[in-house]
Write a protein that holds these residues in place. Structure first.
Motif, PDB file in Angstrom:
ATOM      1  N   ILE A 200      48.602  11.378  58.849  1.00 42.36           N
ATOM      2  CA  ILE A 200      48.719  11.293  57.387  1.00 42.36           C
ATOM      3  C   ILE A 200      50.185  11.131  56.985  1.00 42.36           C
ATOM      4  O   ILE A 200      51.058  11.837  57.488  1.00 42.36           O
ATOM      5  CB  ILE A 200      48.145  12.559  56.720  1.00 42.36           C
ATOM      6  CG1 ILE A 200      46.685  12.779  57.137  1.00 42.36           C
ATOM      7  CG2 ILE A 200      48.260  12.475  55.199  1.00 42.36           C
ATOM      8  CD1 ILE A 200      46.139  14.133  56.732  1.00 42.36           C
ATOM      9  N   LEU A 219      45.676   7.856  57.642  1.00 40.38           N
ATOM     10  CA  LEU A 219      45.388   7.873  56.214  1.00 40.38           C
ATOM     11  C   LEU A 219      46.655   7.922  55.367  1.00 40.38           C
ATOM     12  O   LEU A 219      47.620   8.596  55.708  1.00 40.38           O
ATOM     13  CB  LEU A 219      44.516   9.094  55.880  1.00 40.38           C
ATOM     14  CG  LEU A 219      43.187   9.202  56.625  1.00 40.38           C
ATOM     15  CD1 LEU A 219      42.553  10.563  56.358  1.00 40.38           C
ATOM     16  CD2 LEU A 219      42.252   8.077  56.217  1.00 40.38           C
ATOM     17  N   LYS A 223      45.666   8.338  48.865  1.00 42.95           N
ATOM     18  CA  LYS A 223      44.249   7.996  48.702  1.00 42.95           C
ATOM     19  C   LYS A 223      43.514   9.137  48.008  1.00 42.95           C
ATOM     20  O   LYS A 223      43.659  10.303  48.381  1.00 42.95           O
ATOM     21  CB  LYS A 223      43.599   7.728  50.058  1.00 42.95           C
ATOM     22  CG  LYS A 223      43.948   6.391  50.687  1.00 42.95           C
ATOM     23  CD  LYS A 223      43.084   6.113  51.912  1.00 42.95           C
ATOM     24  CE  LYS A 223      41.633   5.945  51.526  1.00 42.95           C
ATOM     25  NZ  LYS A 223      40.794   5.572  52.697  1.00 42.95           N
ATOM     26  N   ILE A 226      40.893  11.141  50.384  1.00 42.49           N
ATOM     27  CA  ILE A 226      41.387  11.478  51.728  1.00 42.49           C
ATOM     28  C   ILE A 226      40.596  12.628  52.342  1.00 42.49           C
ATOM     29  O   ILE A 226      40.280  12.608  53.538  1.00 42.49           O
ATOM     30  CB  ILE A 226      42.908  11.791  51.681  1.00 42.49           C
ATOM     31  CG1 ILE A 226      43.451  11.984  53.100  1.00 42.49           C
ATOM     32  CG2 ILE A 226      43.204  13.011  50.827  1.00 42.49           C
ATOM     33  CD1 ILE A 226      44.981  12.077  53.143  1.00 42.49           C
ATOM     34  N   ASP A 229      37.324  11.303  53.679  1.00 43.12           N
ATOM     35  CA  ASP A 229      37.527  10.550  54.925  1.00 43.12           C
ATOM     36  C   ASP A 229      37.666  11.495  56.111  1.00 43.12           C
ATOM     37  O   ASP A 229      37.124  11.239  57.193  1.00 43.12           O
ATOM     38  CB  ASP A 229      38.782   9.670  54.814  1.00 43.12           C
ATOM     39  CG  ASP A 229      38.590   8.502  53.860  1.00 43.12           C
ATOM     40  OD1 ASP A 229      37.421   8.186  53.544  1.00 43.12           O
ATOM     41  OD2 ASP A 229      39.605   7.924  53.430  1.00 43.12           O
TER      42      ASP A 229
END
Length: 248
Positions: A200, A219, A223, A226, A229
């Motif tokens: 991340i 990621l 986002k 997140i 996900d």
């Protein structure tokens, strides 16, 4: 000898001609062959130095509080003079290097003149021709290891220490937040350890790079979904540990 130094008052970097460090008890003098530039740690220090006095105080409230406490104890003038004196001092940069031992303290038996070593430590393993390093911040470079590669030993050790503290197990889901130099090495060590890695960062290029070097899922922090996900990737389990390798 030459040494790279930072002016804490205005952020200027220069190569200074300085005296060679003295050999002290418990350490060795090392002639540097290579030193590593750390864009995260050193970059943040340079950015801090470039700020105004107010900007420095806002960025480092812990240091500003020390000045305030000093002012309460000894008066504002004394506190101001001490703070400005600290800013006038040239700060040596660097904390990871490699070279050859050129002198050994008489109480050190672990090293001898001519040994190739990797060195660690801010204030010791600087960007300089010659450095003094305590023996516990040195390690011999094994046969077959390129001395240039050995200069990254400290960087790798920081990444490995974070993983050891996280006490990860094979097959666990581990998140790495912050994909700078140390973060990317952390990702690779975790993958080599059999973990499922979630990388991340706020930088799209670093997120892409982490994916290329082995992250199972990479990621962008901005986002909105997140968390979804991560839960989908981990089959609803979430992460078993998180290693934070971000400067801020």
């Amino acid at each position: 000898m030459k040494q790279v130094a930072l002016n804490l008052k205005n952020g200027e970097i220069s190569v200074e001609e300085v005296p060679c460090p003295a050999l002290r008890q418990g350490g060795v003098l090392v002639r540097n062959y290579h030193s590593v530039l750390s864009p995260g740690t050193e970059g943040s220090l340079i950015n801090l130095a470039e700020k105004s006095l107010l900007g420095k105080a806002r960025s480092r409230p812990d240091l500003a509080q020390k000045v305030i406490n000093k002012a309460k104890q000894d008066g504002p003038l004394s506190a101001f003079q001490q703070a400005m004196g600290r800013l006038e001092k040239m700060e040596p940069l660097g904390y990871s290097c490699s070279g050859v031992v050129m002198a050994v303290s008489d109480d050190v038996t672990e090293f001898k003149i001519g040994d190739k070593v990797a060195c660690a430590g801010a204030g010791y393993a600087n960007h300089a021709d010659i450095v003094f390093v305590p023996k516990n911040l040195c390690v011999k470079v094994p046969e077959g290891v390129n001395i240039k590669d050995a200069s990254f030993t400290t960087i790798g050790a920081i990444a490995l220490q974070g993983i050891r503290n996280a006490d990860v197990k094979i097959g666990e889901n581990i998140a790495v937040i912050g994909l700078g130099l140390i973060g990317l090495i952390t990702v690779q060590i975790l993958k080599a350890s059999g973990c499922r890695v979630i990388a991340i960062d706020i930088d799209k290029e670093k997120v892409s790079l982490a994916e290329k070097i082995g992250a199972d899922i990479s990621l962008l922090r901005s986002k909105s979904n997140i968390a979804e996900d991560i839960m989908q990737f981990s089959r609803g389990i979430g992460v078993d540990a998180t290693v934070i390798t971000a400067a801020t």
